[in-house]
Design a protein around this motif. Structure first.
Motif, mmCIF file in Angstrom:
data_model
loop_
_atom_site.group_PDB
_atom_site.id
_atom_site.type_symbol
_atom_site.label_atom_id
_atom_site.label_comp_id
_atom_site.label_asym_id
_atom_site.label_seq_id
_atom_site.Cartn_x
_atom_site.Cartn_y
_atom_site.Cartn_z
ATOM 1 N N PHE A 389 0.810 -1.219 0.000
ATOM 2 C CA PHE A 389 0.000 0.000 0.000
ATOM 3 C C PHE A 389 0.842 1.266 0.000
ATOM 4 C CE2 PHE A 389 -2.907 -3.203 1.622
ATOM 5 C CZ PHE A 389 -4.053 -2.927 0.910
ATOM 6 N N GLY A 390 2.151 1.111 0.289
ATOM 7 C CA GLY A 390 2.997 2.296 0.378
ATOM 8 C C GLY A 390 3.472 2.843 -0.956
ATOM 9 N N ALA A 391 3.133 2.150 -2.051
ATOM 10 C CA ALA A 391 3.712 2.504 -3.358
ATOM 11 C C ALA A 391 3.481 3.965 -3.747
ATOM 12 C CB ALA A 391 3.155 1.575 -4.431
ATOM 13 N N ALA A 392 2.237 4.426 -3.661
ATOM 14 C CA ALA A 392 1.928 5.778 -4.143
ATOM 15 C C ALA A 392 2.621 6.854 -3.301
ATOM 16 C CB ALA A 392 0.422 6.004 -4.145
ATOM 17 N N SER A 393 2.561 6.717 -1.960
ATOM 18 C CA SER A 393 3.190 7.740 -1.129
ATOM 19 C C SER A 393 4.721 7.693 -1.294
ATOM 20 C CB SER A 393 2.797 7.555 0.339
ATOM 21 O OG SER A 393 2.885 6.210 0.724
ATOM 22 N N ARG A 394 5.242 6.493 -1.533
ATOM 23 C CA ARG A 394 6.679 6.365 -1.790
ATOM 24 C C ARG A 394 7.050 7.078 -3.091
ATOM 25 N NH1 ARG A 394 10.684 2.302 -0.264
ATOM 26 N NH2 ARG A 394 9.087 1.338 1.069
ATOM 27 N N GLY A 395 6.204 6.911 -4.112
ATOM 28 C CA GLY A 395 6.443 7.605 -5.378
ATOM 29 C C GLY A 395 6.399 9.114 -5.188
ATOM 30 N N GLY A 396 5.517 9.546 -4.283
ATOM 31 C CA GLY A 396 5.421 10.975 -3.993
ATOM 32 C C GLY A 396 6.728 11.529 -3.442
ATOM 33 N N VAL A 397 7.400 10.710 -2.623
ATOM 34 C CA VAL A 397 8.696 11.119 -2.069
ATOM 35 C C VAL A 397 9.717 11.275 -3.201
ATOM 36 C CG1 VAL A 397 10.677 10.179 -0.798
ATOM 37 C CG2 VAL A 397 8.416 10.237 0.274
ATOM 38 N N HIS A 398 9.691 10.354 -4.173
ATOM 39 C CA HIS A 398 10.632 10.449 -5.303
ATOM 40 C C HIS A 398 10.405 11.736 -6.102
ATOM 41 C CE1 HIS A 398 12.465 6.580 -4.734
ATOM 42 N NE2 HIS A 398 11.301 5.954 -4.760
ATOM 43 N N VAL A 399 9.146 12.148 -6.227
ATOM 44 C CA VAL A 399 8.833 13.383 -6.951
ATOM 45 C C VAL A 399 9.501 14.577 -6.264
ATOM 46 C CG1 VAL A 399 6.984 15.018 -7.522
ATOM 47 C CG2 VAL A 399 6.662 12.577 -7.933
ATOM 48 N N VAL A 400 9.390 14.626 -4.933
ATOM 49 C CA VAL A 400 9.968 15.743 -4.177
ATOM 50 C C VAL A 400 11.487 15.756 -4.303
ATOM 51 C CG1 VAL A 400 10.294 16.720 -1.874
ATOM 52 C CG2 VAL A 400 8.052 15.812 -2.541
ATOM 53 N N ILE A 401 12.103 14.586 -4.111
ATOM 54 C CA ILE A 401 13.573 14.506 -4.182
ATOM 55 C C ILE A 401 14.061 14.895 -5.575
ATOM 56 C CG2 ILE A 401 15.535 12.906 -4.138
ATOM 57 C CD1 ILE A 401 14.195 11.500 -1.778
ATOM 58 N N GLU A 402 13.344 14.435 -6.612
ATOM 59 C CA GLU A 402 13.732 14.765 -7.984
ATOM 60 C C GLU A 402 13.726 16.288 -8.189
ATOM 61 O OE1 GLU A 402 15.034 13.205 -10.477
ATOM 62 O OE2 GLU A 402 14.926 15.020 -11.722
ATOM 63 N N ARG A 403 12.740 16.942 -7.569
ATOM 64 C CA ARG A 403 12.647 18.399 -7.730
ATOM 65 C C ARG A 403 13.834 19.093 -7.050
ATOM 66 N NH1 ARG A 403 7.269 18.781 -6.579
ATOM 67 N NH2 ARG A 403 7.743 19.514 -4.492
ATOM 68 N N VAL A 404 14.254 18.562 -5.898
ATOM 69 C CA VAL A 404 15.415 19.145 -5.210
ATOM 70 C C VAL A 404 16.679 18.945 -6.049
ATOM 71 C CG1 VAL A 404 16.913 18.987 -3.184
ATOM 72 C CG2 VAL A 404 14.422 18.811 -2.916
ATOM 73 N N LEU A 405 16.824 17.752 -6.623
ATOM 74 C CA LEU A 405 18.009 17.478 -7.446
ATOM 75 C C LEU A 405 18.026 18.384 -8.684
ATOM 76 C CD1 LEU A 405 18.167 13.557 -7.377
ATOM 77 C CD2 LEU A 405 19.498 15.179 -6.017
ATOM 78 N N SER A 406 16.839 18.708 -9.195
ATOM 79 C CA SER A 406 16.761 19.543 -10.403
ATOM 80 C C SER A 406 17.046 21.011 -10.104
ATOM 81 C CB SER A 406 15.373 19.428 -11.030
ATOM 82 O OG SER A 406 15.112 18.095 -11.374
ATOM 83 N N ASP A 407 16.689 21.463 -8.905
ATOM 84 C CA ASP A 407 16.960 22.854 -8.543
ATOM 85 C C ASP A 407 17.251 22.991 -7.050
ATOM 86 O OD1 ASP A 407 17.235 25.514 -8.186
ATOM 87 O OD2 ASP A 407 15.214 26.068 -8.866
ATOM 88 N N PRO A 408 18.525 22.774 -6.683
ATOM 89 C CA PRO A 408 18.932 22.838 -5.274
ATOM 90 C C PRO A 408 18.666 24.207 -4.645
ATOM 91 C CG PRO A 408 20.639 21.827 -6.617
ATOM 92 C CD PRO A 408 19.643 22.427 -7.557
ATOM 93 N N THR A 409 18.502 25.244 -5.464
ATOM 94 C CA THR A 409 18.307 26.583 -4.874
ATOM 95 C C THR A 409 16.928 26.729 -4.239
ATOM 96 O OG1 THR A 409 17.455 27.552 -6.922
ATOM 97 C CG2 THR A 409 19.841 27.592 -6.596
ATOM 98 N N THR A 410 16.057 25.714 -4.412
ATOM 99 C CA THR A 410 14.749 25.780 -3.744
ATOM 100 C C THR A 410 14.908 25.538 -2.238
ATOM 101 O OG1 THR A 410 14.394 23.434 -4.233
ATOM 102 C CG2 THR A 410 13.444 25.016 -5.766
ATOM 103 N N ILE A 411 16.079 24.998 -1.853
ATOM 104 C CA ILE A 411 16.342 24.778 -0.428
ATOM 105 C C ILE A 411 17.115 25.971 0.120
ATOM 106 C CG2 ILE A 411 17.390 23.233 1.272
ATOM 107 C CD1 ILE A 411 15.102 22.014 -0.400
ATOM 108 N N PRO A 412 16.564 26.664 1.140
ATOM 109 C CA PRO A 412 17.205 27.889 1.638
ATOM 110 C C PRO A 412 18.581 27.635 2.266
ATOM 111 C CG PRO A 412 15.463 27.178 3.130
ATOM 112 C CD PRO A 412 15.343 26.329 1.902
ATOM 113 N N ILE A 413 19.440 28.637 2.172
ATOM 114 C CA ILE A 413 20.746 28.565 2.823
ATOM 115 C C ILE A 413 20.554 28.756 4.322
ATOM 116 C CG2 ILE A 413 22.933 29.809 3.127
ATOM 117 C CD1 ILE A 413 22.920 30.333 0.125
#
Lengths: 416, 416
Positions: A389-413
């Protein structure tokens, strides 16, 4: 001499120093993420950036809490061993949540992939109106974010999985038949649960397909079809390593394709939808007819229904195996259609399909061999998901991480 | 100071000076191609490369015959007007050819898109064995390459369109039912026709879909489905601006999906394939029953058959309109399936569907509205292709040009 330029960027995008800097931060972070701990020298060689640039970029990634240094790295480094660079799992996390017919789920990891939360609670989303269901989901989000906070981790984003058609641009559920939702602005409604965290919404099967590609039985298979047997049928497609969204994020709606013009009426009002052949309601109706579910109608307590079927089967009721065989046959027919259209290497089965895989797959495979284009089907097989049952929420985590990898500046200094 | 690095390149690809140089050559060439004539200064601003680099890159692109200078460009340039850069159409070309049931076609342009050849000859590919058909196609290629040569243009590549399943990696036709081809190494067989020119092979509908996206009625629509009515049904999908290939290049095989379990036997041996409902053979059988074509059997002279139908319709034979209506109904049913799965903005109709569009589309649209998921179908419509028989070979030209834009170093530097 020819200075290295921002070579691979797609034409048309204007490149100023800021965008070049941002893309190089992404390049280095992605490299550390994919290659694991490595020295600055190795990172320079692999990325083609010079060491001065690398040093500057790594400094910024450290300040944003995305990269950390770990003990001396000898392997591959030349001369004096430097400290190795690794993803920093101490501060930045990702959260995926799911609302489904009879449960709410939350899954969270830090940037380095360490699981920080994995909870699932029974909840009758069908019996509650969207407002109450989202209030409950907001509570789950709030509680999980608080748990992460106690660990010093802040989520970089939240992805919400919903079994329905999602307007991904606005985070609105256009329609979720099995939840009884219509035009629900999910992202807006949940904003207050985590005011400073970006929230995106996507179809549950799409996110589960992404999870299978990133961390499931089909990990690393760039062309795959994910099918999940729930009350209805969910479908998500990974093509050339990308989630297939279509023009509006509606792609992969396989459940309401007409597979039998002479079939029964579906809960959606149409005739002969695939869901009326392989959805859990169809199986329950065939295997335990005394549970008179209307087609497309919600099945309460799917787990209990399946357990009851096993019980009756043990007692020798032939209708259970007959029903499972019929589902397997129609699953094979639908899979033949999907394989002809998407040419995947594997069809991953989730939901109740996975729970009955050992009996469903052989029947489906026989039907697939009979109906699919040989060239494509001969190179494709079925596989049962093990993500549960965890598949969808796990996929959601991958979406977030992918976004951070694509633009690290979204994470504040970090200022402190 | 932070030197611009090869920012956008995908992680994992090792970047040495050569690959950075190559990607920057591509960046500049693509910019000139997409933005039209521009000054060096404008190119520098748009690409983010410095002027020294631009000057060096442009020099190489000129030496490869890909870029030329044209009269002074005032617009947008600062200070003294420089010469403008434009694609050089004088030496580098692209060739697309097609072998189909009853014709061979060739289409060629130069790098700047000027049409240099567009020929189509009747040929009974079904009545000849693959060897003889490919010999004839080799003649067409040889003649066209010679014509280009007389214009001083050398083709950078040749794309061969075939109505069948293609193993694109090897340029082998796995199976082409309507040609009677099985395991034919097309690329190898044609090598001698143009020894130094790279040859690729792809499905005709895939290439036609690309042509519709690049230069047809749906130009610039990144999510589209192309359906062509021939003896069978061809289908090509553009998703997020990319041709959907699947794991082996077999994606988009819609013609042999079972749409009617109670239907007739298809030429492929299966039951109720979509092709048996909307292929030209099915229409001919319904509209002019005295032409007793077996299902999936080849229809000789499609043009004559269609002309004859119009004649009979004019004479008041009701079976013609009845047949067209039945085809439209099944076209709408299949389109509903494809729209649910791919969520395109437009379904482009080619082949005989386009010729009968004014009568087929209204019926198909009604059926689509009835059967498709509203959210997706309400944002999608049908459009008739205007590219005619040239679509596939035209798409082949786009494939070649795209390859040149991606790696200009594949074009040799002129030594003379």
């Amino acid at each position: 001499m020819d200075l290295p330029g921002p070579g691979r960027r797609s034409a048309g995008v204007p490149a100023d120093q800021a965008t070049i800097r941002r893309s190089n931060l992404s390049l280095v972070l992605r490299h550390v993420s994919e290659s694991g701990p490595c020295s600055r020298s190795a990172a320079a060689v692999e990325t083609g950036l010079n060491k001065t640039t690398i040093t500057s970029l790594v400094g910024e990634l450290q300040a944003r809490g995305l990269v950390k240094e770990i003990g001396p790295q000898h392997a591959g480094s030349v001369g004096r061993p430097g400290l190795a660079l690794a993803l920093d799992g101490s501060r930045v996390g990702a959260l995926g949540v799911e609302v489904n017919v009879d449960y709410l789920a939350a899954f969270a990891t830090d940037l380095a992939g360490r699981v920080l939360a994995d909870r699932r609670i029974g909840f009758d989303a069908m019996g509650n109106d969207p407002g109450r269901s989202l209030d409950k989901l907001a509570q789950v989000i709030g509680k999980t974010v608080a748990d992460l906070g106690r660990l010093g981790v802040a989520p970089a984003g939240i992805t919400v999985a919903v079994p329905g058609l999602i307007d991904t641009a606005t985070g609105t559920v256009v329609i979720a038949p099995n939840l009884g939702w219509h035009q629900v602005p999910v992202a807006d409604r949940l904003r207050s649960a985590a005011p400073d965290v970006p929230i995106t919404v996507d179809n549950d099967a799409n996110l589960a397909a992404l999870a299978e590609y990133r961390s499931g039985v089909a990990m690393g298979t760039p062309n795959l079809v994910y099918l999940t047997g729930e009350v209805g049928v969910g479908c998500g497609i990974i093509s050339a390593g990308r989630l297939l969204n279509g023009a509006d994020g509606f792609a992969g709606e396989a459940g309401h394709i007409m597979v039998d013009p002479a079939g029964e009426r579906c809960g959606c009002g149409r005739i002969g939808c695939w869901e009326t052949k392989v959805g859990l309601a169809a199986l329950v109706r065939m295997a335990t007819p005394d549970h008179a579910y209307g087609l497309g109608q919600v099945v309460r307590d799917p787990e209990e229904r399946l357990a009851e079927m096993e019980q009756r089967r043990a007692e020798g009721d032939p209708r259970v195996d007959a029903g499972i065989t019929e589902v397997g046959r129609w699953l094979g027919r639908g899979a033949a259609m999907l394989i002809n259209l998407f040419n995947p290497r594997v069809v991953v089965l989730g939901g109740y399909f996975a729970q009955l895989a050992d009996r469903i797959i052989p029947v489906a495979q026989t039907e697939l061999d009979r109906l699919g284009m040989t060239a494509a089907t001969s190179r494709c097989g079925f596989a049962a998901s093990d993500l549960g049952f965890g598949a969808a929420s796990r996929g959601g985590v991958h979406v977030v991480i992918e976004r951070v990898l694509s633009d690290p500046t979204t994470i504040p200094i970090r200022t402190s």
